[in-house]
Design a protein around this motif. Sequence first.
Motif, PDB file in Angstrom:
ATOM      1  N   GLN A  83       0.827  -1.210   0.000  1.00 35.81           N
ATOM      2  CA  GLN A  83       0.000   0.000   0.000  1.00 35.81           C
ATOM      3  C   GLN A  83       0.864   1.265   0.000  1.00 35.81           C
ATOM      4  OE1 GLN A  83      -2.399  -0.949   3.450  1.00 35.81           O
ATOM      5  NE2 GLN A  83      -4.184  -1.379   2.167  1.00 35.81           N
ATOM      6  N   GLN A  84       1.897   1.272   0.843  1.00 32.30           N
ATOM      7  CA  GLN A  84       2.790   2.434   0.884  1.00 32.30           C
ATOM      8  C   GLN A  84       3.435   2.679  -0.478  1.00 32.30           C
ATOM      9  OE1 GLN A  84       5.620   2.929   4.250  1.00 32.30           O
ATOM     10  NE2 GLN A  84       4.568   1.150   5.100  1.00 32.30           N
ATOM     11  N   ALA A  85       3.900   1.591  -1.105  1.00 26.18           N
ATOM     12  CA  ALA A  85       4.552   1.714  -2.412  1.00 26.18           C
ATOM     13  C   ALA A  85       3.601   2.318  -3.436  1.00 26.18           C
ATOM     14  CB  ALA A  85       5.044   0.346  -2.879  1.00 26.18           C
ATOM     15  N   LEU A  86       2.369   1.842  -3.464  1.00 31.06           N
ATOM     16  CA  LEU A  86       1.394   2.350  -4.429  1.00 31.06           C
ATOM     17  C   LEU A  86       1.017   3.796  -4.124  1.00 31.06           C
ATOM     18  CD1 LEU A  86      -0.842  -0.832  -4.808  1.00 31.06           C
ATOM     19  CD2 LEU A  86       0.960  -0.021  -6.342  1.00 31.06           C
ATOM     20  N   ARG A  87       0.891   4.116  -2.843  1.00 31.96           N
ATOM     21  CA  ARG A  87       0.561   5.501  -2.464  1.00 31.96           C
ATOM     22  C   ARG A  87       1.679   6.464  -2.816  1.00 31.96           C
ATOM     23  NH1 ARG A  87      -1.906   3.319   3.092  1.00 31.96           N
ATOM     24  NH2 ARG A  87      -4.020   2.926   2.338  1.00 31.96           N
ATOM     25  N   LEU A  88       2.895   5.950  -2.853  1.00 32.36           N
ATOM     26  CA  LEU A  88       4.038   6.786  -3.225  1.00 32.36           C
ATOM     27  C   LEU A  88       4.226   6.851  -4.740  1.00 32.36           C
ATOM     28  CD1 LEU A  88       6.541   5.689  -0.431  1.00 32.36           C
ATOM     29  CD2 LEU A  88       5.599   7.994  -0.763  1.00 32.36           C
ATOM     30  N   GLY A  89       3.335   6.190  -5.477  1.00 28.78           N
ATOM     31  CA  GLY A  89       3.344   6.314  -6.927  1.00 28.78           C
ATOM     32  C   GLY A  89       4.065   5.224  -7.687  1.00 28.78           C
ATOM     33  N   ALA A  90       4.357   4.096  -7.032  1.00 31.06           N
ATOM     34  CA  ALA A  90       4.956   2.974  -7.769  1.00 31.06           C
ATOM     35  C   ALA A  90       3.975   2.532  -8.851  1.00 31.06           C
ATOM     36  CB  ALA A  90       5.260   1.817  -6.826  1.00 31.06           C
ATOM     37  N   ILE A  91       4.506   2.255 -10.044  1.00 33.51           N
ATOM     38  CA  ILE A  91       3.617   1.874 -11.145  1.00 33.51           C
ATOM     39  C   ILE A  91       3.381   0.369 -11.198  1.00 33.51           C
ATOM     40  CG2 ILE A  91       4.163   3.888 -12.529  1.00 33.51           C
ATOM     41  CD1 ILE A  91       5.901   1.911 -14.244  1.00 33.51           C
ATOM     42  N   ASP A  92       4.217  -0.406 -10.484  1.00 35.12           N
ATOM     43  CA  ASP A  92       4.017  -1.849 -10.409  1.00 35.12           C
ATOM     44  C   ASP A  92       4.787  -2.376  -9.198  1.00 35.12           C
ATOM     45  OD1 ASP A  92       3.147  -4.437 -11.016  1.00 35.12           O
ATOM     46  OD2 ASP A  92       3.562  -4.187 -13.152  1.00 35.12           O
ATOM     47  N   TYR A  93       4.463  -3.606  -8.809  1.00 30.49           N
ATOM     48  CA  TYR A  93       5.050  -4.201  -7.610  1.00 30.49           C
ATOM     49  C   TYR A  93       5.184  -5.697  -7.868  1.00 30.49           C
ATOM     50  CZ  TYR A  93       5.822  -4.637  -2.533  1.00 30.49           C
ATOM     51  OH  TYR A  93       6.357  -4.863  -1.283  1.00 30.49           O
ATOM     52  N   LEU A  94       6.415  -6.182  -8.010  1.00 28.90           N
ATOM     53  CA  LEU A  94       6.670  -7.596  -8.276  1.00 28.90           C
ATOM     54  C   LEU A  94       7.260  -8.245  -7.031  1.00 28.90           C
ATOM     55  CD1 LEU A  94       6.526  -6.260 -11.127  1.00 28.90           C
ATOM     56  CD2 LEU A  94       8.103  -8.021 -11.883  1.00 28.90           C
ATOM     57  N   ILE A  95       6.641  -9.337  -6.600  1.00 28.48           N
ATOM     58  CA  ILE A  95       7.104 -10.055  -5.413  1.00 28.48           C
ATOM     59  C   ILE A  95       7.987 -11.217  -5.849  1.00 28.48           C
ATOM     60  CG2 ILE A  95       6.402 -11.386  -3.389  1.00 28.48           C
ATOM     61  CD1 ILE A  95       3.768  -9.751  -3.430  1.00 28.48           C
ATOM     62  N   LYS A  96       9.211 -11.234  -5.327  1.00 27.84           N
ATOM     63  CA  LYS A  96      10.160 -12.308  -5.649  1.00 27.84           C
ATOM     64  C   LYS A  96       9.699 -13.605  -4.994  1.00 27.84           C
ATOM     65  CE  LYS A  96      14.024  -9.068  -5.058  1.00 27.84           C
ATOM     66  NZ  LYS A  96      15.134  -8.754  -4.144  1.00 27.84           N
ATOM     67  N   PRO A  97       9.909 -14.725  -5.628  1.00 30.35           N
ATOM     68  CA  PRO A  97      10.381 -14.910  -6.996  1.00 30.35           C
ATOM     69  C   PRO A  97       9.221 -14.713  -7.985  1.00 30.35           C
ATOM     70  CG  PRO A  97       9.995 -17.060  -6.034  1.00 30.35           C
ATOM     71  CD  PRO A  97       9.679 -16.028  -4.969  1.00 30.35           C
ATOM     72  N   PHE A  98       9.532 -14.368  -9.210  1.00 30.91           N
ATOM     73  CA  PHE A  98       8.520 -14.169 -10.238  1.00 30.91           C
ATOM     74  C   PHE A  98       9.083 -14.677 -11.560  1.00 30.91           C
ATOM     75  CE2 PHE A  98      10.950 -10.328  -9.519  1.00 30.91           C
ATOM     76  CZ  PHE A  98      11.508 -10.100 -10.761  1.00 30.91           C
ATOM     77  N   GLU A  99       8.197 -14.899 -12.510  1.00 33.22           N
ATOM     78  CA  GLU A  99       8.592 -15.373 -13.831  1.00 33.22           C
ATOM     79  C   GLU A  99       8.975 -14.194 -14.722  1.00 33.22           C
ATOM     80  OE1 GLU A  99       8.712 -18.631 -14.748  1.00 33.22           O
ATOM     81  OE2 GLU A  99       8.115 -19.179 -12.713  1.00 33.22           O
ATOM     82  N   PHE A 100       9.772 -14.462 -15.736  1.00 35.82           N
ATOM     83  CA  PHE A 100      10.155 -13.410 -16.684  1.00 35.82           C
ATOM     84  C   PHE A 100       8.929 -12.781 -17.326  1.00 35.82           C
ATOM     85  CE2 PHE A 100      10.888 -12.240 -21.165  1.00 35.82           C
ATOM     86  CZ  PHE A 100      11.659 -11.104 -20.957  1.00 35.82           C
ATOM     87  N   SER A 101       7.907 -13.579 -17.608  1.00 33.09           N
ATOM     88  CA  SER A 101       6.717 -13.053 -18.286  1.00 33.09           C
ATOM     89  C   SER A 101       6.067 -11.931 -17.477  1.00 33.09           C
ATOM     90  CB  SER A 101       5.711 -14.171 -18.557  1.00 33.09           C
ATOM     91  OG  SER A 101       5.317 -14.780 -17.354  1.00 33.09           O
ATOM     92  N   ARG A 102       6.080 -12.071 -16.150  1.00 30.54           N
ATOM     93  CA  ARG A 102       5.492 -11.011 -15.298  1.00 30.54           C
ATOM     94  C   ARG A 102       6.370  -9.765 -15.312  1.00 30.54           C
ATOM     95  NH1 ARG A 102       3.647  -7.263 -13.618  1.00 30.54           N
ATOM     96  NH2 ARG A 102       2.401  -6.914 -11.733  1.00 30.54           N
ATOM     97  N   PHE A 103       7.673  -9.959 -15.309  1.00 34.36           N
ATOM     98  CA  PHE A 103       8.626  -8.852 -15.393  1.00 34.36           C
ATOM     99  C   PHE A 103       8.443  -8.120 -16.722  1.00 34.36           C
ATOM    100  CE2 PHE A 103      12.674  -6.999 -16.589  1.00 34.36           C
ATOM    101  CZ  PHE A 103      13.148  -6.430 -15.414  1.00 34.36           C
ATOM    102  N   GLN A 104       8.356  -8.883 -17.792  1.00 34.52           N
ATOM    103  CA  GLN A 104       8.188  -8.317 -19.128  1.00 34.52           C
ATOM    104  C   GLN A 104       6.886  -7.529 -19.217  1.00 34.52           C
ATOM    105  OE1 GLN A 104       7.563 -11.183 -22.316  1.00 34.52           O
ATOM    106  NE2 GLN A 104       8.726  -9.905 -23.725  1.00 34.52           N
ATOM    107  N   GLU A 105       5.829  -8.073 -18.639  1.00 36.34           N
ATOM    108  CA  GLU A 105       4.535  -7.393 -18.632  1.00 36.34           C
ATOM    109  C   GLU A 105       4.642  -6.025 -17.959  1.00 36.34           C
ATOM    110  OE1 GLU A 105       0.463  -7.890 -16.084  1.00 36.34           O
ATOM    111  OE2 GLU A 105       1.318  -9.723 -16.907  1.00 36.34           O
ATOM    112  N   ALA A 106       5.357  -5.967 -16.844  1.00 38.20           N
ATOM    113  CA  ALA A 106       5.524  -4.698 -16.126  1.00 38.20           C
ATOM    114  C   ALA A 106       6.232  -3.668 -16.989  1.00 38.20           C
ATOM    115  CB  ALA A 106       6.299  -4.929 -14.821  1.00 38.20           C
ATOM    116  N   LEU A 107       7.307  -4.078 -17.657  1.00 31.74           N
ATOM    117  CA  LEU A 107       8.064  -3.149 -18.488  1.00 31.74           C
ATOM    118  C   LEU A 107       7.286  -2.725 -19.730  1.00 31.74           C
ATOM    119  CD1 LEU A 107      10.362  -3.758 -16.527  1.00 31.74           C
ATOM    120  CD2 LEU A 107      11.894  -3.899 -18.489  1.00 31.74           C
ATOM    121  N   LEU A 108       6.625  -3.669 -20.369  1.00 32.17           N
ATOM    122  CA  LEU A 108       5.869  -3.331 -21.578  1.00 32.17           C
ATOM    123  C   LEU A 108       4.687  -2.422 -21.256  1.00 32.17           C
ATOM    124  CD1 LEU A 108       5.958  -6.694 -23.560  1.00 32.17           C
ATOM    125  CD2 LEU A 108       7.314  -4.614 -23.964  1.00 32.17           C
TER     126      LEU A 108
END
Length: 198
Positions: free
Chosen positions: A91-116
């Motif tokens: 919640q703090q991260a989103l309130r501070l304006g983070a555009i995405d939040y990935l929890i480790k471990p994650f797949e490359f596809s989720r990382f790619q989705e965030a960047l795209l």
Amino acid sequence: MINVMIIEDDPMVAELNRQYVAKVEGFTVIGHAADTKEAIEMLAAVEVDLLLLDIHMPGMNGLDFLRQLREGKKDLDVVFITAASNISQVQQALRLGAIDYLIKPFEFSRFQEALLQYKSHYFGLDNRDKVSQQELDQMLQKNNDTQKSGKFATIPKGMTRTTLKKVVEVILQVESETFSTEDVAEISHISRVSVRNI
């Protein structure tokens, strides 16, 4: 090219993130900082569009660092990449304006989705004077992907994707403005209980 800085104290994770960034067209890693002190020095020397930021690091944590950046009116975007899954931290991260939040471990596809998503919705808005409502809705993920694609993000408990799709199709075909769950159940040949669960 979108300039990315990785702020991560674990060198192996930082290298993995760097490799992931290299796989996504249009992005380049321009630096890696192992802590926020090093990041502040680098941010003063290079132009950065996007930070990939961890929360748990020696010294100042990632949330406090982002808060400091916001207070200093530093204009850049942030994706948190962290093992921190506590809801208050998210919640703090989103309130501070983070555009995405990935929890480790994650797949490359989720990382790619965030960047795209960043590339298509956020990057380059600073170069424009105005935005349309449709563009804003897409940026804020309010477009109706469900109706366009026929896919559903969340399926009610006890319901299959096929059953849900059939019920939606029946509702869209009903010509009357008002109808009951009994009407939908009768037309779709699905039990009233299932229809009510939607």
